[in-house]
Design an enzyme around this catalytic site. Sequence first.
Site, PDB file in Angstrom:
ATOM      1  N   SER A 357     -51.780  27.724  90.454  1.00 47.01           N
ATOM      2  CA  SER A 357     -52.074  28.778  89.497  1.00 47.01           C
ATOM      3  C   SER A 357     -53.334  29.539  89.916  1.00 47.01           C
ATOM      4  CB  SER A 357     -52.189  28.175  88.090  1.00 47.01           C
ATOM      5  OG  SER A 357     -52.182  29.197  87.115  1.00 47.01           O
ATOM      6  N   ASP A 476     -40.680  30.163  87.125  1.00 47.34           N
ATOM      7  CA  ASP A 476     -42.063  30.346  86.680  1.00 47.34           C
ATOM      8  C   ASP A 476     -42.206  31.731  86.054  1.00 47.34           C
ATOM      9  OD1 ASP A 476     -44.778  30.543  86.301  1.00 47.34           O
ATOM     10  OD2 ASP A 476     -45.316  29.706  88.253  1.00 47.34           O
ATOM     11  N   HIS A 507     -44.092  26.748  85.721  1.00 47.57           N
ATOM     12  CA  HIS A 507     -45.457  26.752  86.269  1.00 47.57           C
ATOM     13  C   HIS A 507     -45.874  25.293  86.484  1.00 47.57           C
ATOM     14  CE1 HIS A 507     -48.869  29.190  87.247  1.00 47.57           C
ATOM     15  NE2 HIS A 507     -49.669  28.575  86.401  1.00 47.57           N
TER      16      HIS A 507
END
Length: 786
Positions: A357, A476, A507
Site C-alpha cells: 500500500s 483491489d 488490498h
Amino acid sequence: AYVETSPEKATEELLAINFLPENYSSLSFSELLAVLTGNVLAEATTRQAKDAKLAEFAVDDQTDLAAFLLDTPTAITASQFANVALQLLGYHPNYDYSLTDPLTCGEKHALPAFKDLTSKEELIFAFYRLLNTRSKNGQILLDVMAGKGYFTQFWGEGKFMLFNGKSLPVFDTSQVIREVVYVQSDLDTDGDGKGDLLPVTVFRPVESQDQLKVPALYTASPYFGGIIDNVKTNHNVDENLTDATTWTNPKYVAKPLVKSPAPSGQDVPATELATGQSSYGLNEYLLARGFASVFSGAIGNRHGDGIRITGSPEETISQKEVIEWLTGDRVAYTDRTRRFETKASWCSGNVGMTGRSYLGTLQIAIATTGVKGLKTVVSEAAISSWYDYYREHGLVIAPSECQGEDMDKLAEVCQSNLWDGGNFTAKKAYEAEQAELLAAQDRATGQYSDFWESRNYRHHADGIKCSWISVHGLNDWNVKPKNVYKIWQKVKQLPVESHLFLHQGPHYNMNNLVSIDFTDLMNLWFVHELLEVENGAYEQWPKVMIQDNLEADKWHAESDWANDLGQASLYSPTADGYLSTVENGTGQLTFTDLGGTEFKKAGISETDWEYQFISGEKKWAKASLRFESEEFLHPTTLVGRPKVQVRVAANKTVGQLSVALVDLGTRQRLTATPKIFARGNQPFAYRFEADSLQEFVPDKATKAKLITKAHMNLQNYQDMKQPSKLEAGQFVDLEFELQPTYYTLPAGAKLCLIIYSTDQGMTKRPLETEDYTVDLAGTALLLYRK
C-alpha cells in the site's frame, strides 16, 4: 522456489548444516535412515530422544518406523518412504490420507514424486528434496525445523549460511539489536530553519555488532509512528457535482532546502532503544536470516520533525535520505541534540525495499530517483500515480471503503508527531499545510493539474535502476489495478530484471498463501540481489504469474500483462438489453440517476449496495442500463484494459458516468479474502514471530461478481486533462478504459455491461436526480479475450 541441485551439491549442503553426519559413508542404509529421520525432529535434542520418537511414525498400515529399522533394511519402497515423509511434513495418517495409498496424497498436494530408494545416495538426495518440500503448514520442512530450534546450534557464528540458494535462520533472534537514530534531511518542511530530523528504527542481527556486514530491508512506512484516526472527519460526499470549468490548475510549490553537513569520521553507537515493532512479516522472516529490517516514516512521523505532504516530491526525498544514510552518504545522529553522529557501519551498502500500500507506493517513488545502494524493490499494492488513487477521468473517486478520504486526510492520519505535545513548530506548520493541500487537491472539480502531475511517479520511471517485483490484487478496489498495470508498462521496457505477481485478493498480502511459495521465492530473490549470490533467481519463475479466479491453486505463467495477450472483440449494446457481437445497437435509452438519496434510505453498506446493484435487484434498476451477453459456451479469459465508447447526454450541465463489467450466473466463487486455516502456525524462526496459513476457497453461491469498472466526468469529453462546457441535452462521445483485469468467465456465465452514474462507494453522491440518455449507435465495448 526449489532450485534444481546436483546430488553432489545436495550432499555438500546437508553436511554444512550438520544434517548429514560426517561419518555417513560408514553407516548402513538403515542406520542412515534412522539418523536422517531423527534429525528432522529438532525438538528432540539428543540421539536417544530422536530414536525414541521413530516409533511414532508408520511405514505402512502394519509397521512403525522403529520396528521397520530393526530388520536393517537395505532399501525402502516409494510407498513406505512417502508415508514417513508425509508424517514429517505434518500430514496425519488416517485423517489426511491413507497409509495404504500415500502416493495419492502426494499427488494431491503437488509434492515431489516419491520413488523406491535402493542406495544411500538416493536416500540422501531424497531427504535433501524433502527438506525443501512445503509442509502441511505451508512452510518448507527446513523452516518447520527452524521453528523447533534446529538452527540454534549456529547462533553466534556470525556468518550467512545458504541452502538451496536461500538464506537460513542461523542468526540469534533472542538478541536482535533494536535501535533508533535520527537522519538529518535537506528538507525544512516545518519552516524552523533547520533540516528536519527523521527518526529511523533499525532491527538487526546481534552478529552485525562485530565484523559482519549485513544488507538492509527498508520499509518506508508513514504509519510506523502511529495512526491518527480521523475517519469521522472525512470529506462530505453527499453533494451535487460542480461545473468543472471552474478548475484553476493548482500548482505544486516546492519546500525550502537546508543543506545538511557531510558525514564526518565520528561514529557513536546508537543511544536510543527502539520501542516500535516491526509491522511487516516478510521483514521478520528475513531478519532471522541475516537481513536487517529498517523502518522510517520520515517527515511528520512521531518523535521527528517535518510535515506530511502526501505524495509530494518532498515525501520522496525524505524517504530516500534514509537509504543515503544506510550507504554512508548522509548524516544521522544518536538523538535530537544533533551532537553525536552515528553511522550504519553494520550495513553492507546493499538495500532492498518491502511493503504494501503506502509502503509499496514509496518504493516506486524512491526507485525513480535512482538512489545509490537501492538494489531491488518488492512493491505490493502500490500507488503509481496519486491521481489514479483519489481521482479518475475528471472525477473525485474514493478508494474502496474510504469514501471522503483525500490527500489532506491521509496526511493527517500520518502526522504522528502531533502526538509529541512539545512540538509546537510542527503543529503550526501542519495547519498551514493542511489548508494548502485542501485547496490544491481540488475536490470541487476532480481535474488533473500540476499538483497531481508532481505526484505521478510513472513520469519519472526512466530513473529506475534497481530490479523490480510488483505484487497486486486483481480485486483491489483500494489501490486500483491500473496503478500496477501502468507502472508495469514502463518498468518492463527498462534494462532491469522485473517480475509481476497478480493474486485474487483485494488490498492484501500474498506471502502466506497455500498456492504459491512466495516467501521462499523472496528469500531466493533477496539472496541474489543483496548478498550477490548467483542462485538462479532470475530464471526461477516466469515474468508474470497470475492466480486463477476459478481455481485458487492454479497460477498462470505469462510473458506479460497487456491487451495484446488477447484478441480484440467488439460488443454492442442493443435496445432490448443484449450485449451483442453480431448486431449494432440503435435507438436511445434513458436512466434516472438518484444520487445518494435511495442509498441513504436503504441504510446498507457500500459493499452491500454494490452486490445488490450488480446482481440486478429491482430497487436499483431505474438508475442504470443493463446489457447481457449470451451464455459463454466455453471458458473465456478477459485480459488487459477493456475500453468503452458511450454517446450520452444529461439533462443538466454537469454529469458523471460509471461503467461496470459483471460476471452473471449463480454459482460458487472464491472468497473475497483468504480463509485462515491455522492462525500463527508459521514460525519465522525459533521462538520468534509467526504468520498464518491462508488461501482463497470456494464460498457460498452468489448471483454476480464485479469484474472491472471505471468512471468519467462528462465535461472531459474533449480532453481528459481539460474540462469543457456542457449544455443540458448535449450529446457527447466519451471514450475511456476500465480498470485492467485477468478474469476467466466459465462456460454458462454471462457478461453484463452496466451503464450508470452514481457509484455509492466511490463517486460523489448528488442530492438531486439526473437523467442520462445513451445513444446506442455511438456506444460500444471493446474487450481483449484469450
